[in-house]
Scaffold this motif. Structure first.
Motif, PDB file in Angstrom:
ATOM      1  N   SER A  18       0.808  -1.223   0.000  1.00 58.78           N
ATOM      2  CA  SER A  18       0.000   0.000   0.000  1.00 58.78           C
ATOM      3  C   SER A  18       0.837   1.268   0.000  1.00 58.78           C
ATOM      4  CB  SER A  18      -0.973  -0.008   1.171  1.00 58.78           C
ATOM      5  OG  SER A  18      -0.288  -0.295   2.361  1.00 58.78           O
ATOM      6  N   ALA A  77     -11.667   4.621  -1.668  1.00 65.70           N
ATOM      7  CA  ALA A  77     -10.806   5.010  -2.788  1.00 65.70           C
ATOM      8  C   ALA A  77     -11.394   4.536  -4.110  1.00 65.70           C
ATOM      9  CB  ALA A  77      -9.410   4.437  -2.603  1.00 65.70           C
ATOM     10  N   ASN A 122      -5.425  13.412  -9.835  1.00 68.94           N
ATOM     11  CA  ASN A 122      -4.655  12.835  -8.738  1.00 68.94           C
ATOM     12  C   ASN A 122      -5.596  12.334  -7.643  1.00 68.94           C
ATOM     13  OD1 ASN A 122      -2.377  15.461  -9.278  1.00 68.94           O
ATOM     14  ND2 ASN A 122      -1.958  13.327  -9.666  1.00 68.94           N
ATOM     15  N   GLY A 123      -5.343  11.130  -7.198  1.00 70.07           N
ATOM     16  CA  GLY A 123      -6.160  10.573  -6.127  1.00 70.07           C
ATOM     17  C   GLY A 123      -7.478   9.993  -6.591  1.00 70.07           C
ATOM     18  N   ALA A 124      -7.660   9.882  -7.912  1.00 68.93           N
ATOM     19  CA  ALA A 124      -8.929   9.383  -8.441  1.00 68.93           C
ATOM     20  C   ALA A 124      -9.113   7.893  -8.158  1.00 68.93           C
ATOM     21  CB  ALA A 124      -9.003   9.630  -9.943  1.00 68.93           C
ATOM     22  N   GLY A 125      -7.999   7.176  -8.037  1.00 71.00           N
ATOM     23  CA  GLY A 125      -8.101   5.738  -7.789  1.00 71.00           C
ATOM     24  C   GLY A 125      -7.491   4.878  -8.886  1.00 71.00           C
ATOM     25  N   LYS A 126      -6.741   5.491  -9.789  1.00 75.92           N
ATOM     26  CA  LYS A 126      -6.146   4.732 -10.904  1.00 75.92           C
ATOM     27  C   LYS A 126      -5.141   3.703 -10.389  1.00 75.92           C
ATOM     28  CE  LYS A 126      -4.507   8.484 -12.768  1.00 75.92           C
ATOM     29  NZ  LYS A 126      -4.963   9.446 -11.756  1.00 75.92           N
ATOM     30  N   THR A 127      -4.202   4.185  -9.579  1.00 75.80           N
ATOM     31  CA  THR A 127      -3.188   3.264  -9.068  1.00 75.80           C
ATOM     32  C   THR A 127      -3.823   2.175  -8.205  1.00 75.80           C
ATOM     33  OG1 THR A 127      -1.509   4.993  -9.153  1.00 75.80           O
ATOM     34  CG2 THR A 127      -1.052   3.120  -7.731  1.00 75.80           C
ATOM     35  N   THR A 128      -4.815   2.557  -7.424  1.00 79.82           N
ATOM     36  CA  THR A 128      -5.495   1.571  -6.587  1.00 79.82           C
ATOM     37  C   THR A 128      -6.119   0.469  -7.452  1.00 79.82           C
ATOM     38  OG1 THR A 128      -5.951   3.316  -4.997  1.00 79.82           O
ATOM     39  CG2 THR A 128      -7.237   1.306  -4.784  1.00 79.82           C
ATOM     40  N   GLU A 134       1.225   5.036 -15.363  1.00 80.58           N
ATOM     41  CA  GLU A 134       2.065   6.186 -15.744  1.00 80.58           C
ATOM     42  C   GLU A 134       3.458   5.767 -16.208  1.00 80.58           C
ATOM     43  OE1 GLU A 134       1.889   9.682 -13.346  1.00 80.58           O
ATOM     44  OE2 GLU A 134       0.237   8.866 -12.178  1.00 80.58           O
ATOM     45  N   HIS A 148      -1.424  10.861 -17.269  1.00 84.38           N
ATOM     46  CA  HIS A 148      -1.935  12.224 -17.167  1.00 84.38           C
ATOM     47  C   HIS A 148      -1.671  12.981 -18.466  1.00 84.38           C
ATOM     48  CE1 HIS A 148      -3.082  12.036 -13.023  1.00 84.38           C
ATOM     49  NE2 HIS A 148      -1.895  11.586 -12.666  1.00 84.38           N
ATOM     50  N   PHE A 169      -9.872   2.347   2.408  1.00 86.22           N
ATOM     51  CA  PHE A 169      -8.673   2.457   3.243  1.00 86.22           C
ATOM     52  C   PHE A 169      -9.099   3.087   4.559  1.00 86.22           C
ATOM     53  CE2 PHE A 169      -6.623   2.814  -1.018  1.00 86.22           C
ATOM     54  CZ  PHE A 169      -5.744   1.743  -0.911  1.00 86.22           C
TER      55      PHE A 169
END
Ligand SMILES: Nc1ncnc2c1ncn2[C@@H]1O[C@H](COP(=O)(O)OP(=O)(O)OP(=O)(O)O)[C@@H](O)[C@H]1O
Ligand SMILES: [Mg+2]
Lengths: 291, 311
Positions: free
Chosen positions: A290, B19, B39-45, B161, B193, B14
């Motif tokens: 995480s 998320a 940023n923080g939208a949840g793509k990486t998650t 990315e 992005h 989380f």
């Protein structure tokens, strides 16, 4: 016909490689973890520490004008009594950061999306750690037993038994190191905790229990004491002694000297090894990438 | 149902923070999907769940129809991935790292040697093959990361990315690699992005915000539905003030901006026909055009308006 064939192969193309069995993957993980130890000079560093310990134990008696013990078992006893600390250093180096580093150093981003089970990774890493540690113990005991043979003219069978106990203690220590490594957030913290646990925490608990008249049979570092006691003939047995100067002082404190029984010690070391490893797997398997 | 990459009502909490919120996306076979969001939208998650780095709070993620939580080993066999900027074992060389990861995929010595050489050439890292990764720069590591993702010739690729941390030439080269992959039969999901990059290489896009899907569809359709495009124009000789004024009167034209004496850009509302009419109109005015081109920020405009709406 050909056209149909082509469309099928084109749209259904998959990676031509099939992930090997868990067992062969354990071997792969182990191989590269040992390569990492070699490259990071952990193994070499450990060999240097061993060389220093061997040198000090062997060189100091003649420098002080003392002669070596003429009994092969007595001779090996001094060496065996330092095996415990070497094992603690080894567990710190080879196990303390084994799991946590994949998370903290972000190498897990590379490794965990591979078709390899967490238990395979754990097993491979564990075998690499114990393998490296055993190698170091063979080297240490090999030199010590060789010196014993050279100086006393006799080969110490009890020395070999000591080595076997040392291997068991090492396995337990590495398992505990893996458990710590699978729950801790940082590599440094995990390594310090592994080291401190065996060096102080267990020792303090053992001391406190002994003073309170309770045998600390369930503390693994107490069981590790067998590594040097085994080279004493006869094997020491627990008994009451009067504290102070050999019982002469009036009003001296009465206290019991405890010596771990071999059978119990082996059982405790095995239990630590198995339980810690199972717990390490439980936490590692649930742990998420995480950060 | 047969999409190589698919999430179904994916939710991830989380410590009480949501998320991902019931996210369902699917990437068609042999297509290239751009995964967009602030940023923080949840793509990486999302990507971490698809690559078994996180487990979902609820919902499922599938690679080639295999549930990742159920049989990760099988699901991950045919997948290549770069998540964030990974780190490498500092004491191993790229060659050894690729050998380690390739062996885990079941690659034999022969194939490993051949593919290692190929992929290191593709990412232009051949001369570093035998140097330890420890001292590599971020961009160099990113290249090795891309190399390991395609090493075992997976048919499914997931990239988070991939051009982050690369220098302009590096970005260009990665875009070239992606364009190459696109020609072959890969199914790719890529978060980014860089909207012009996405517009250039992707077939489809999924746009998310705050863990929810805002829009999913083909790039072409989205651009068509946006109905406004931005055009860059360059003339051979100077364009006068009065000519510019005349141009701004053309049908559908707005936001005319000039840069220097020979360049201007404008927004055009309407379809291809309006654009063709504009071109004829400019030429009828006697302007000699050096270039007349959509400048690729169409997607950006759409993105902005969709994100604004969801705020
Ligand atoms: N381990 C975590 N613990 C708590 N919150 C987290 C954790 N990981 C992600 N989040 C939160 O989840 C949300 C989504 O994060 P995520 O990294 O998926 O965004 P993103 O779309 O990749 O953003 P970016 O474009 O910045 O990379 C963020 O609000 C983030 O703070
Ligand atoms: Mg991200």
């Amino acid at each position: 016909m050909i056209e149909i064939n082509e469309t099928i192969t084109k749209t259904d193309r998959k990676s031509p490689y099939v992930a090997p069995s868990d067992l062969s993957q354990i071997g792969i993980v182990m191989k590269y973890d040992i390569l990492k130890y070699l490259r990071s000079s952990r193994l070499i560093g450990f060999v240097a520490i061993e060389a220093l310990v061997l040198l000090l134990i062997t060189a100091i008696p003649p420098l002080l004008g003392n002669s070596y013990a003429d009994n092969a078992d007595e001779f090996i006893n001094t060496y065996a009594s330092f095996a415990g600390i070497l094992i603690i250093i080894g567990a710190t180096l080879f196990a303390g950061d084994a799991i946590v580093s994949e998370f903290q150093n972000r190498t897990g981003y590379l490794l965990f999306p591979k078709p390899v089970k967490r238990c395979t990774l754990l097993a491979g890493k564990f075998l690499a750690s114990t393998g490296a540690m055993f190698l170091m113990l063979f080297l240490y005991y090999g030199v010590a037993l060789g010196l014993g043979l050279l100086i006393t003219g006799r080969f110490s069978i009890l020395g070999v038994e000591s080595l076997l106990l040392a291997m068991m203690y090492a396995t337990a220590a590495i398992s505990v190191g893996f458990l710590i490594s699978s729950v801790m957030k940082g590599t440094t913290g995990a390594q310090i905790l592994t080291f401190a646990l065996f060096l102080f925490i267990f020792t303090i608990i053992t001391g406190v229990l002994t003073v309170s008249g309770m045998e600390p049979w369930f503390i693994v570092s107490y069981s590790g004491g067998t590594i040097s006691y085994i080279t004493q003939d006869p094997y020491p047995i627990s008994g009451t002694a009067i504290g102070g100067t050999e019982g002469f002082a009036p009003g001296g404190i009465e206290m019991t000297n405890y010596y771990p029984e071999i059978g119990v010690a082996i059982a405790v070391m095995l239990a630590y090894a198995v339980i810690s490893l199972v717990l390490a797997y439980y936490f590692f398997n649930r742990r998420q990438m995480s950060a | 149902m047969n999409e190589p990459i698919r999430t179904e009502n994916l939710t991830k909490n989380f410590n009480g923070f949501r998320a991902l919120d019931n996210l369902s996306i699917a990437v068609r076979k042999n297509s290239f999907m751009g995964f967009l969001g602030p940023n923080g939208a949840g793509k990486t998650t999302t990507i971490k769940i698809l690559t078994d780095l996180l487990s979902p709070s609820s919902g499922s993620a599938y690679i080639n129809g295999i549930d990742i939580s159920e049989d990760p080993k099988k699901a991950l066999t045919d997948l290549g991935t770069v998540v964030e900027t990974p780190e490498f074992y500092p004491y191993l060389t790229p060659k050894e790292t690729l050998a380690y990861l390739g062996e885990l995929h079941g690659m034999g010595d022969e194939d490993l040697r051949r593919r290692t050489k190929e992929v290191l050439e593709i990412v232009k890292m051949s001369e570093w093959a035998d140097k330890r990764v420890g001292k590599f720069s971020k961009g160099m590591k990113q290249r090795i990361a891309i190399a390991q993702a395609i090493l075992h010739e997976p048919s499914v690729i997931i990239l988070d990315e991939p051009t982050s941390g690369l220098d302009p030439r590096g970005m260009y080269e990665v875009r070239e690699i992606l364009t190459e992959l696109k020609k072959e039969d890969y199914t790719i999901l890529m978060s980014s992005h860089l909207l012009n990059e996405v517009q250039q290489v992707c077939d489809d896009v999924a746009l998310i915000n705050r863990g929810q899907l805002l829009k999913i569809g083909s790039v072409e359709e989205m651009i068509a539905s946006a109905n406004v495009r931005r055009l860059d124009v360059r003339t051979l000789t100077e364009t006068t003030e009065s000519q510019l004024k005349e141009i701004s009167q053309f049908k559908g034209v707005s936001d005319l901006e000039s840069f220097g004496s020979r360049d201007f850009s404008l927004s055009l509302e309407g379809a291809d026909e309006t654009q063709a009419d504009l071109l004829t109109g400019l030429q009828n005015m006697g302007l000699r055009l050096v270039h007349f081109k959509e400048n690729g920020v169409t997607l950006e405009n759409l993105y902005m308006s969709l994100i604004k709406d969801s705020r």
